[in-house]
Design a protein around this motif. Structure first.
Motif, PDB file in Angstrom:
ATOM      1  N   TYR A 125      43.341 -29.487 -47.930  1.00 47.21           N
ATOM      2  CA  TYR A 125      44.295 -29.415 -46.807  1.00 47.21           C
ATOM      3  C   TYR A 125      43.698 -30.220 -45.649  1.00 47.21           C
ATOM      4  CZ  TYR A 125      46.424 -25.696 -49.537  1.00 47.21           C
ATOM      5  OH  TYR A 125      47.027 -24.986 -50.545  1.00 47.21           O
ATOM      6  N   PRO A 126      43.927 -31.542 -45.659  1.00 47.63           N
ATOM      7  CA  PRO A 126      43.140 -32.419 -44.778  1.00 47.63           C
ATOM      8  C   PRO A 126      43.617 -32.503 -43.319  1.00 47.63           C
ATOM      9  CG  PRO A 126      44.540 -33.731 -46.203  1.00 47.63           C
ATOM     10  CD  PRO A 126      44.774 -32.306 -46.591  1.00 47.63           C
ATOM     11  N   PHE A 127      44.785 -31.961 -42.994  1.00 47.55           N
ATOM     12  CA  PHE A 127      45.285 -32.125 -41.622  1.00 47.55           C
ATOM     13  C   PHE A 127      45.170 -30.828 -40.810  1.00 47.55           C
ATOM     14  CE2 PHE A 127      47.481 -35.519 -43.841  1.00 47.55           C
ATOM     15  CZ  PHE A 127      47.397 -36.566 -42.937  1.00 47.55           C
ATOM     16  N   VAL A 128      44.919 -30.996 -39.503  1.00 46.38           N
ATOM     17  CA  VAL A 128      45.004 -29.859 -38.590  1.00 46.38           C
ATOM     18  C   VAL A 128      46.448 -29.762 -38.106  1.00 46.38           C
ATOM     19  CG1 VAL A 128      44.315 -28.944 -36.344  1.00 46.38           C
ATOM     20  CG2 VAL A 128      42.634 -30.073 -37.794  1.00 46.38           C
ATOM     21  N   LEU A 129      47.054 -28.596 -38.297  1.00 41.51           N
ATOM     22  CA  LEU A 129      48.406 -28.368 -37.776  1.00 41.51           C
ATOM     23  C   LEU A 129      48.315 -27.553 -36.491  1.00 41.51           C
ATOM     24  CD1 LEU A 129      51.588 -28.202 -38.004  1.00 41.51           C
ATOM     25  CD2 LEU A 129      51.203 -26.012 -39.128  1.00 41.51           C
ATOM     26  N   SER A 130      49.001 -28.058 -35.459  1.00 49.00           N
ATOM     27  CA  SER A 130      49.103 -27.318 -34.218  1.00 49.00           C
ATOM     28  C   SER A 130      50.587 -27.060 -33.970  1.00 49.00           C
ATOM     29  CB  SER A 130      48.496 -28.143 -33.086  1.00 49.00           C
ATOM     30  OG  SER A 130      48.287 -27.345 -31.964  1.00 49.00           O
ATOM     31  N   THR A 131      50.930 -25.890 -33.450  1.00 49.44           N
ATOM     32  CA  THR A 131      52.346 -25.600 -33.208  1.00 49.44           C
ATOM     33  C   THR A 131      52.590 -25.390 -31.726  1.00 49.44           C
ATOM     34  OG1 THR A 131      52.114 -23.202 -33.415  1.00 49.44           O
ATOM     35  CG2 THR A 131      52.500 -24.435 -35.442  1.00 49.44           C
ATOM     36  N   GLY A 132      53.848 -25.525 -31.329  1.00 52.05           N
ATOM     37  CA  GLY A 132      54.173 -25.344 -29.912  1.00 52.05           C
ATOM     38  C   GLY A 132      55.652 -25.489 -29.662  1.00 52.05           C
ATOM     39  N   ARG A 133      55.972 -25.801 -28.401  1.00 49.42           N
ATOM     40  CA  ARG A 133      57.370 -25.898 -27.985  1.00 49.42           C
ATOM     41  C   ARG A 133      57.706 -27.314 -27.572  1.00 49.42           C
ATOM     42  NH1 ARG A 133      57.386 -20.924 -23.858  1.00 49.42           N
ATOM     43  NH2 ARG A 133      58.401 -22.424 -22.527  1.00 49.42           N
TER      44      ARG A 133
END
Lengths: 899, 141
Positions: free
Chosen positions: A784-792
């Motif tokens: 799982y090579p990507f960093v996922l960030s969540t937001g608005r």
């Protein structure tokens, strides 16, 4: 204090501060001088272009423009002589010579300054008739119409766009008769920098700019106006609901009104279709044979109460949980937590603050003794430096975002922005610290290290106001800029530069939001920021402070009123015997002493079968909580799920009983904004169908459980709150009618508190907490090579229950997209707009790619508004050990081709 | 970020010197490099007659329509230029060689009727001379 000068205007003696203009002096004395291009509420220098405000100064030849002419001592001014009226009449006649005379059908009729002045100056048929230019009105987006033929080129819209919003989307184009207001030619509105905030419409003195959605829906004398508070973010903007025949026609700001001074963002202005939406819940629903079917209120309340009583009898009160709502009023939150604690008998009461600022409340309470924003929104106008970390302010709190941009552009205040993405504020930043996700402690410790190394700390403040400084010194000693660079990826010289900019400012403000809090190290991040502020003496004075921006309209209030598992209203701890005794006396029952379950813990307990019933008001965990598959498993495992909401949300669809509630426009009450300001919410519309007030529903349920709880109205609830909640002790509806109040407001004569910790911290001395860098729970690896960030994003809000049911917002951004860096996109062979599959260890979604260098290679960003591509199917429910907040900001994903 | 009108004029003029006109990508680049909002750059560009957002010919022909030239036959001079280039006043030839404009006075009434090509004056014109001058320019290229 500036010297004051006196002058005479129309035989009235007027005294004003030196530097005031004649127009300002006149307005302050209640003398209205006609003006079109100047809008005193914008707070900007005059452009002096319309020449309508001309006045005569005795002994001076000719007429002068009062909007720009300084008031000087001893002058005698006439504002309304026949010569002046002649001149003004000429101005109006010239404007009308190229303006359609269609007041009969104009939307702006009755509210138009040009019409008003033509009437006042008795301008009849225009004297100057020439070839008229009548271009068709332009509507190039869902909200804003520009009718050039009605434009008098006063420039107010340009001023508000450039110098108040600091957006700069529109300007004067062309020359002479061809002059008009426009976006850069050839650029569609949605590809320009226009945010469609709509403030240009509100300042337009004629019908040139108007809201498409209100066309033909009524003119000023047909509309009723109700001043209330915006239901979106925590800024707490005052808005004016304009209604007709029980329908919401439009929302506007009002000149100078509220913390927003009349300015709004795209959501506040146009995001209201949900209120009159046909999908609103209008009658109670009970699940029968697997289907939600209509029921009467008696049936639904009996059903809910009997089942709750049964669960309580069989498994005890702690098998029941309640989620209150940051969208509901203070009174409703108070009633809900009283219901859970007194009627049910459990502290299992929490709400979405757990998912956004639990770490702020925990961290700041430990360091300062109070978990709230220390300073006021107004203070951004006073700050000498602003450090924004983990806050995409211009999208998530746009009105505060504009204030920060104004500080950076107009006052040239150093702006330090720390964010892993290139957000809009980075364009305005003096220095952009692009740290790797989840490395905030290392970055902040690095800043403190430089400050101590260079002797920039406030020794006096540290000695007089704080404790445990030695522990901080030891903790930050290893974080040299070079060491911090290794962890954060931020160049050492930028860390040094930022530290100097922040530390050298007389008053420096820290602004933060979810980028700091939504980590397994959220509390540590907040403690590190508190350390940074204290080490430089930036607490307890105007323009400084540690300023968490709250996400929901009333998340501050929901926390204040005890919709948290560990505290009663006013942050009085449930395990404090004295506090418990007070509430037991007031509520007439024995109360549980054990701290209750938090949001994510309740879901876990439900999945494990320990929690049997859940009563949810105005929350949608089926989209908002981390690891949705797990959430669904938990909710389905419940014996009883009661959902009280205004729509059949993803969560309500799983409920056993659904209770239709009222929206913000249909009730009275108070919201508390991010700066602790308690403000009145006022009813403008009747509830749809059989929908009822939330607090009345909760009281009815309590009675059915054998606990008497009733109030004649919301003011009575506030009176009870004031008795039991010292920080709200002096707040009454009577006082709120005179204006809002910032807590702490302990008694009826206390004026409220614009900034906290003035002479001493709430806890006495400010406490330094040594914190060390700990990596995020789930880091990228080969699989799982990507960093996922969540937001608005700007145009939508949270789970989209409101914003996605609004025409303007939905047309602006109808579908979600995942932000991917161009290098990664190329390697993956993905083009802009193409669908991809995003997979984490917990789930997968399909969504379009947005190829953009806003994100850095190796990272992707996803908004969580979309039920068709829910970001939280991917996120991890790893919790901060202190605040129990989930790590929404970092998890590992892989990206592959869509099916 | 900058919102100044005055700052954008000089850099925009220099960019136009390079390209002969201001293509939209160049304006976008000016906005990004100078931190001046694109709306403001366009505001300045559309205000001044000296800025062009459409491609220009390599040579600009200015036919004088002042009083003296008018009396001496400026109309025939303009007609001849139009006929020769196949365009009308205000237009550019498809091969982007010539722009044809008229001006109120070139200040050289003693040469009437007169036209300028770029920075060079041509006086005492006849339709035949106009034709041969323009053909010279065309063959020179």
């Amino acid at each position: 204090m500036a010297d004051r000068i006196s002058l005479k205007i129309d035989a009235v003696e007027v005294t004003v501060p030196e530097g005031a203009t004649i127009l300002e002096a006149a307005l302050s004395a209640g003398i209205d001088i006609p003006h079109l291009c100047y809008d005193p509420q914008l707070g900007l220098p005059p452009t002096s272009s319309c020449r309508l405000c001309v006045v005569q100064i005795e002994g001076t030849p000719g007429l002068v423009a009062s909007c720009s002419h300084p008031a000087t001592s001893g002058i005698v001014v006439h504002t309304d002589t026949e010569e002046i009226r002649q001149t003004r009449r000429m101005v109006i006649e010239l404007l009308l010579s190229d303006h359609p005379h269609d007041c009969l059908t104009c939307e702006k009729s009755g509210d138009c300054d040009l019409q008003k002045y033509a009437y006042e100056l008795a301008v009849k048929e225009p004297e100057h008739v020439g070839e008229a230019v009548r271009p068709e009105p332009i509507q190039d987006g869902p909200a804003i119409i520009y009718d050039r033929s009605k434009c008098i080129l006063c420039g107010r819209c340009v001023e508000v766009c450039h110098n108040v919003e600091v957006t700069g989307a529109i300007d004067f184009l062309g020359r002479g008769f061809d002059t008009h207001i426009g976006l850069p030619p050839g650029l569609p509105r949605d590809q320009s920098v226009c945010t469609e905030c709509g403030n240009c419409i509100d300042v337009c003195p004629t019908g040139a700019l108007s809201f498409a959605g209100a066309e033909g829906a009524g003119r000023v004398w047909e509309l009723e106006r109700t001043v209330t508070i915006c239901p979106y973010c925590g800024v707490g903007c005052q808005i004016v609901l304009q209604t007709r025949n029980n329908r919401l026609v439009k929302i506007t700001g009002a000149p100078g009104l509220g913390v927003n001074h009349g300015r709004l963002c795209v959501k506040g202005h146009f995001g209201f279709d949900f209120i009159n939406h046909p999908e609103r819940l209008t009658q109670p629903l009970i699940r029968r044979n697997g289907e939600l079917t209509p029921a009467t209120w008696e049936e639904a309340l009996d059903f809910a109460a009997e089942r709750l009583a049964q669960v309580k009898a069989d498994f005890g009160p702690d098998a029941i949980g309640g989620l209150s709502s940051a969208k509901c009023t203070n009174e409703e939150n108070y009633v809900m937590q009283r219901f859970m604690r007194a009627a049910v008998g459990t502290n299992n009461i929490d709400h979405c603050a757990r998912l956004c600022h639990a770490s702020t409340v925990a961290g700041l309470a430990r360091a300062f003794g109070s978990g709230a924003m220390t300073n006021s929104i107004e203070d951004f106008e006073k700050a000498d430096a602003i450090f924004v970390i983990g806050s995409n302010t211009t999208e998530c709190h746009p009105v505060i975002g504009a204030a920060i941009k104004r500080a950076a552009v107009q006052r040239e205040v150093p702006l330090i922005v720390a964010d892993p993405r290139a957000i809009e504020l980075t364009e305005f930043a003096t220095v952009h610290l692009c740290q790797k996700h989840g490395t905030d402690v290392a970055l902040i410790n690095g800043l403190i290290h430089v400050i101590l190394q260079e002797g920039l700390e406030d020794k006096e403040f540290i000695a007089a106001r704080t404790e445990d400084f030695e522990q901080l010194q030891a903790a930050v000693a290893p974080y040299t800029p070079e060491f911090a660079e290794k962890i954060t990826g931020v160049p050492a010289e930028d860390i040094i530069r930022a530290a100097r900019l922040y530390a050298k400012a007389p008053a420096a403000s820290i602004v933060f939001a979810m980028g700091i809090t939504q980590h397994t190290t959220g509390t540590d991040n907040v403690l590190a920021l508190a350390n940074l502020a204290m080490v430089t003496g930036n607490v307890g004075k105007p323009g400084a402070g540690v300023n968490p921006l709250r996400g929901q309209n009333n998340v501050q209030g929901a926390c204040d009123l005890g919709a948290l598992s560990n505290v009663y209203p006013g942050y009085q701890k449930v395990d404090d015997e004295q506090a418990r005794a007070n509430f037991e006396a007031a509520w007439g029952v024995l109360l549980p002493a054990n701290v209750g379950l938090t949001v994510v813990e309740m879901i876990n307990a439900a999945a494990e079968g320990d929690l049997k019933a859940l009563y949810i008001i105005g929350e949608n965990p089926m989209l908002s909580d981390p690891d949705l598959s797990h959430v669904e498993e938990g909710l389905r495992n419940l014996e009883l799920l009661i959902v009280q909401d205004i729509f059949l949300t993803e969560t309500a669809q799983l409920a056993d009983v659904v209770l239709p509630a009222t929206g913000f426009a249909e009730k009275d009450g108070t919201f508390t904004n991010t700066e602790r300001r308690v403000q009145r919410v006022r009813q403008a519309l009747p509830p749809p169908g059989e929908a009822r007030l939330d607090w009345e529903i909760t009281c009815d349920l309590a009675r059915r459980l054998g606990y008497e709880m009733s109030y004649p109205d919301v003011a009575a609830i506030q009176d009870e709150i004031a008795q039991l909640t010292p920080i709200y002790g002096g707040i009454t509806y009577e006082r709120l009618e005179q204006g809002s109040l910032q807590w702490p407001c302990p008694d009826s004569t206390h004026p409220g508190t614009p900034f906290l910790h003035k002479d001493q911290f709430t806890r006495g001395r400010g406490k330094f907490h040594p914190v060390q860098f700990i990596p995020a729970q789930e880091l990228p690896d080969d699989d799982y090579p990507f960093v996922l960030s969540t937001g608005r994003i700007l145009q939508h809000f949270h789970t989209g229950t409101m914003s996605r049911r609004t025409k303007v917002l939905d047309e602006l951004v109808p579908v979600g997209a995942i932000e991917i860096h161009p290098d990664d996109a190329q390697e993956l062979g993905v083009g802009d707009g193409q669908p991809v599959k995003v997979i984490s260890r917990r789930g997968e979604i399909e969504i379009a790619a947005r190829v953009t260098d806003r994100v850095v290679p190796g990272t992707v960003f996803l908004a969580f508004h979309y039920r068709e591509a829910p970001a939280n199917r991917l996120t991890i429910a790893a919790l901060d050990p202190v605040a129990k907040i989930p790590e929404f900001k970092v998890c590992a994903v892989k990206i592959g081709p869509a099916d | 970020m900058c919102f100044s009108r005055s700052r954008s004029a000089s850099v925009t003029y220099q960019v136009q010197e390079c390209f002969g006109y201001l293509p939209p990508p160049a304006l976008k680049e000016i906005s990004q490099r100078t931190n001046i909002r694109l709306s403001r750059v366009y505001g300045v560009v559309t205000f001044y007659a000296q800025f062009y957002t459409e491609p220009r010919g390599r040579h600009t022909i200015r036919v004088c329509r002042g009083t003296a030239c008018h009396v001496k036959g400026a109309g025939r001079v303009l007609d001849a230029a139009c006929r020769e280039l196949g365009i009308t006043e205000g237009e550019t030839t498809p091969d982007l060689m010539f722009c044809l404009e008229t001006v109120a006075c070139l200040g050289t009434c003693f040469l009437a009727p007169v036209m300028m090509i770029d920075n060079q004056y041509f006086g005492r014109l006849t339709p035949q001379r106009v034709q041969s001058i323009l053909r010279d320019y065309q063959t020179k290229q």
